[in-house]
Write a protein that holds these residues in place. Sequence first.
Motif, PDB file in Angstrom:
ATOM      1  N   ARG A  17     -16.360 -14.698  -0.566  1.00 20.16           N
ATOM      2  CA  ARG A  17     -15.754 -13.380  -0.871  1.00 20.16           C
ATOM      3  C   ARG A  17     -16.559 -12.085  -0.815  1.00 20.16           C
ATOM      4  NH1 ARG A  17     -11.382 -12.813  -4.974  1.00 20.16           N
ATOM      5  NH2 ARG A  17     -10.722 -14.770  -3.963  1.00 20.16           N
ATOM      6  N   TYR A  18     -17.858 -12.419  -1.802  1.00 17.09           N
ATOM      7  CA  TYR A  18     -18.806 -11.222  -2.011  1.00 17.09           C
ATOM      8  C   TYR A  18     -20.052 -11.424  -1.268  1.00 17.09           C
ATOM      9  CZ  TYR A  18     -15.407 -10.688  -5.787  1.00 17.09           C
ATOM     10  OH  TYR A  18     -14.210 -10.573  -6.537  1.00 17.09           O
ATOM     11  N   CYS A  53     -18.130  -3.204  -4.555  1.00 14.77           N
ATOM     12  CA  CYS A  53     -17.650  -3.592  -5.898  1.00 14.77           C
ATOM     13  C   CYS A  53     -18.221  -3.154  -7.039  1.00 14.77           C
ATOM     14  CB  CYS A  53     -17.853  -5.242  -5.792  1.00 14.77           C
ATOM     15  SG  CYS A  53     -17.051  -6.075  -4.608  1.00 14.77           S
ATOM     16  N   PRO A  54     -17.616  -2.796  -8.253  1.00 15.72           N
ATOM     17  CA  PRO A  54     -18.150  -2.531  -9.401  1.00 15.72           C
ATOM     18  C   PRO A  54     -18.631  -3.762 -10.104  1.00 15.72           C
ATOM     19  CG  PRO A  54     -15.718  -2.813  -9.555  1.00 15.72           C
ATOM     20  CD  PRO A  54     -16.111  -2.842  -8.171  1.00 15.72           C
ATOM     21  N   ASP A  55     -19.659  -3.602 -11.033  1.00 19.19           N
ATOM     22  CA  ASP A  55     -20.344  -4.596 -11.509  1.00 19.19           C
ATOM     23  C   ASP A  55     -19.526  -5.416 -12.268  1.00 19.19           C
ATOM     24  OD1 ASP A  55     -22.760  -3.593 -10.600  1.00 19.19           O
ATOM     25  OD2 ASP A  55     -23.415  -2.712 -12.397  1.00 19.19           O
ATOM     26  N   SER A  56     -18.474  -5.279 -12.625  1.00 24.95           N
ATOM     27  CA  SER A  56     -17.520  -6.078 -13.356  1.00 24.95           C
ATOM     28  C   SER A  56     -16.693  -6.875 -12.530  1.00 24.95           C
ATOM     29  CB  SER A  56     -16.399  -5.447 -14.252  1.00 24.95           C
ATOM     30  OG  SER A  56     -15.639  -4.439 -13.312  1.00 24.95           O
ATOM     31  N   SER A  71     -22.520 -15.115 -12.139  1.00 26.26           N
ATOM     32  CA  SER A  71     -23.563 -16.050 -11.874  1.00 26.26           C
ATOM     33  C   SER A  71     -24.348 -15.484 -10.661  1.00 26.26           C
ATOM     34  CB  SER A  71     -22.868 -17.165 -11.351  1.00 26.26           C
ATOM     35  OG  SER A  71     -21.882 -17.047 -10.484  1.00 26.26           O
ATOM     36  N   PHE A  72     -23.612 -14.548 -10.075  1.00 28.95           N
ATOM     37  CA  PHE A  72     -24.397 -13.759  -8.584  1.00 28.95           C
ATOM     38  C   PHE A  72     -25.576 -12.911  -9.420  1.00 28.95           C
ATOM     39  CE2 PHE A  72     -21.504 -14.150  -4.888  1.00 28.95           C
ATOM     40  CZ  PHE A  72     -21.341 -15.684  -5.167  1.00 28.95           C
ATOM     41  N   MET A 120     -29.381  -3.046  -3.265  1.00 33.54           N
ATOM     42  CA  MET A 120     -28.527  -3.692  -2.742  1.00 33.54           C
ATOM     43  C   MET A 120     -27.162  -3.477  -3.628  1.00 33.54           C
ATOM     44  SD  MET A 120     -29.463  -6.153  -0.437  1.00 33.54           S
ATOM     45  CE  MET A 120     -30.870  -6.965   0.287  1.00 33.54           C
ATOM     46  N   THR A 121     -26.224  -3.703  -2.820  1.00 38.39           N
ATOM     47  CA  THR A 121     -24.813  -3.627  -3.711  1.00 38.39           C
ATOM     48  C   THR A 121     -23.790  -4.923  -2.908  1.00 38.39           C
ATOM     49  OG1 THR A 121     -22.737  -2.230  -3.852  1.00 38.39           O
ATOM     50  CG2 THR A 121     -23.892  -2.244  -1.617  1.00 38.39           C
ATOM     51  N   TYR A 122     -23.056  -5.339  -3.888  1.00 45.09           N
ATOM     52  CA  TYR A 122     -22.130  -6.396  -3.629  1.00 45.09           C
ATOM     53  C   TYR A 122     -20.842  -5.672  -3.060  1.00 45.09           C
ATOM     54  CZ  TYR A 122     -24.574 -10.109  -5.471  1.00 45.09           C
ATOM     55  OH  TYR A 122     -25.699 -11.079  -5.875  1.00 45.09           O
ATOM     56  N   VAL A 123     -20.186  -6.392  -1.886  1.00 44.19           N
ATOM     57  CA  VAL A 123     -18.903  -5.883  -1.294  1.00 44.19           C
ATOM     58  C   VAL A 123     -17.862  -7.302  -1.054  1.00 44.19           C
ATOM     59  CG1 VAL A 123     -18.216  -4.986   1.015  1.00 44.19           C
ATOM     60  CG2 VAL A 123     -20.287  -4.345   0.069  1.00 44.19           C
ATOM     61  N   ASN A 124     -16.656  -6.801  -1.426  1.00 45.98           N
ATOM     62  CA  ASN A 124     -15.759  -7.702  -1.401  1.00 45.98           C
ATOM     63  C   ASN A 124     -15.465  -7.620   0.221  1.00 45.98           C
ATOM     64  OD1 ASN A 124     -13.226  -9.176  -1.335  1.00 45.98           O
ATOM     65  ND2 ASN A 124     -12.799  -8.521  -3.289  1.00 45.98           N
ATOM     66  N   LEU A 125     -15.451  -8.659   0.900  1.00 51.41           N
ATOM     67  CA  LEU A 125     -15.280  -8.677   2.319  1.00 51.41           C
ATOM     68  C   LEU A 125     -13.864  -8.716   2.534  1.00 51.41           C
ATOM     69  CD1 LEU A 125     -17.938 -11.507   3.160  1.00 51.41           C
ATOM     70  CD2 LEU A 125     -17.959  -8.863   3.650  1.00 51.41           C
ATOM     71  N   LEU A 126     -12.871  -9.269   1.726  1.00 54.11           N
ATOM     72  CA  LEU A 126     -11.571  -9.135   1.842  1.00 54.11           C
ATOM     73  C   LEU A 126     -10.877  -7.711   1.943  1.00 54.11           C
ATOM     74  CD1 LEU A 126     -10.330 -12.207  -0.173  1.00 54.11           C
ATOM     75  CD2 LEU A 126     -10.904 -12.139   2.372  1.00 54.11           C
TER      76      LEU A 126
END
Length: 461
Positions: free
Chosen positions: A91-92, A120-123, A128-129, A183-189
Amino acid sequence: MVESESEVKKSEKMRWRWVIGAFVTILLAIALASKSTPKISLYKSCQCSQDKHRYSGIVEDCCCDYETVDHLNGEVLHPLLQELVKTPFFRYFKVKLWCYCPFWPDDGMCRLRDCSVCECPDSEFPESFKKPYHRGLPSDDLMCQEGKPQAAVDRTLDRKAFRGWTETDNPWTNDDETDNSDMTYVNLLLNPERYTGYTGPSATRIWDAVYSENCPKYPAEELCQEERILHKLISGLHSSISIHIASDYLLDEAANLWGHNLKLMYSRVLRYPHRVENLYFTFLFVLRAVTKAADYLEQAEYDTGNPTEDLKAQSLMRQLLYNPKLQAACPLPFDEAKLWKGQRGPELKQKIQSQFKNISALMDCVGCEKCRLWGKLQVLGLGTALKILFSVNGEEHSGQTLQLQRNEVIALMNLLNRLSESVKFVHEMGPAAERLVEGKISSPTKLNSLVQKIWALIVKK
């Protein structure tokens, strides 16, 4: 008195004849209308297309036919992929959204609110990512693929391939995936691929550059198979993106009404049969990469800190990789061993790798943030498929096992899901879209009007 009763009975008989005749007429009208009206059923098991399968036979350059692909996708692949991409691991996606375009000045389109991405916020994303990747084993411990180091292209991978996620950069793509800065994490959903309003010269310029500068002109008799395949992959990806835009389109902005835009799908994809064919080809190409890396993907660590969801992701992956129906009906979706033959093989591979890397760099020039997200993800997924099928860096490394980043696997499986959705939508909605554009769909209003007129005559009689 007797004569009067006889007349009454005669009148009633005439009335019943009118009723029966009118009823038959209504049935005939409905039957005629249904020939040009899409079938609608309350039961999924009855949603069978009455149209002859437009695309039949073997998909060009592949080892499966259209009918088999549609059947396997609907029954096996699509349901599994839909569940897989919803798990936390898939998802991320880690992505660099704000990048300098190396080809032309930024047009500022990515600042449009409708095109923005919810980061996505860091929380939120898995702990593990955030940890460093596991290091692979020493190079002297690596095994040759199936003991055949002389093979230019091997169809299998080492059964002990997975040694932890690596920091190895993908040589087929432009982004340095080992560089975590910006880099940033994105919730694809939360950021689905759909219509964003990104159209006009800015969007056209991207695809013009992709085709004119990096893809050989096709068809052309002088093109070799490898060059033709690059064009087909990009065309197939382009078709899939267009289908997703059409399948989730903003029909009425004022009412915020979303739905299918079948006319758009027809004008961009269906009216050009080779675009549909290239979509199927790209789907099978990526599916082949996934099945070739089966042993690696089966042993991979899908760790997000959520044991239940992580076990589910691993279970779904195994069900997909070793599905008996898939193995029986389409064991080898694409045969990569026939490519890169002859003296020009290595040189040609380097050339095509360079062209695909340029295509990857063009994703930094997409002026819509959400479009850029999905462009980068799907190009990385396609680059990962190329990496799996055609060695690590365009050269022959028969003694080197496959190494993948976590982000590459996430992109690969999400790309396969995107292609699966597109193939399914074309198969189910393609005939209706073609009839709609060709004016073969009877208007329900006209049919209702006809029934009402007939019924009025019955009542009047």
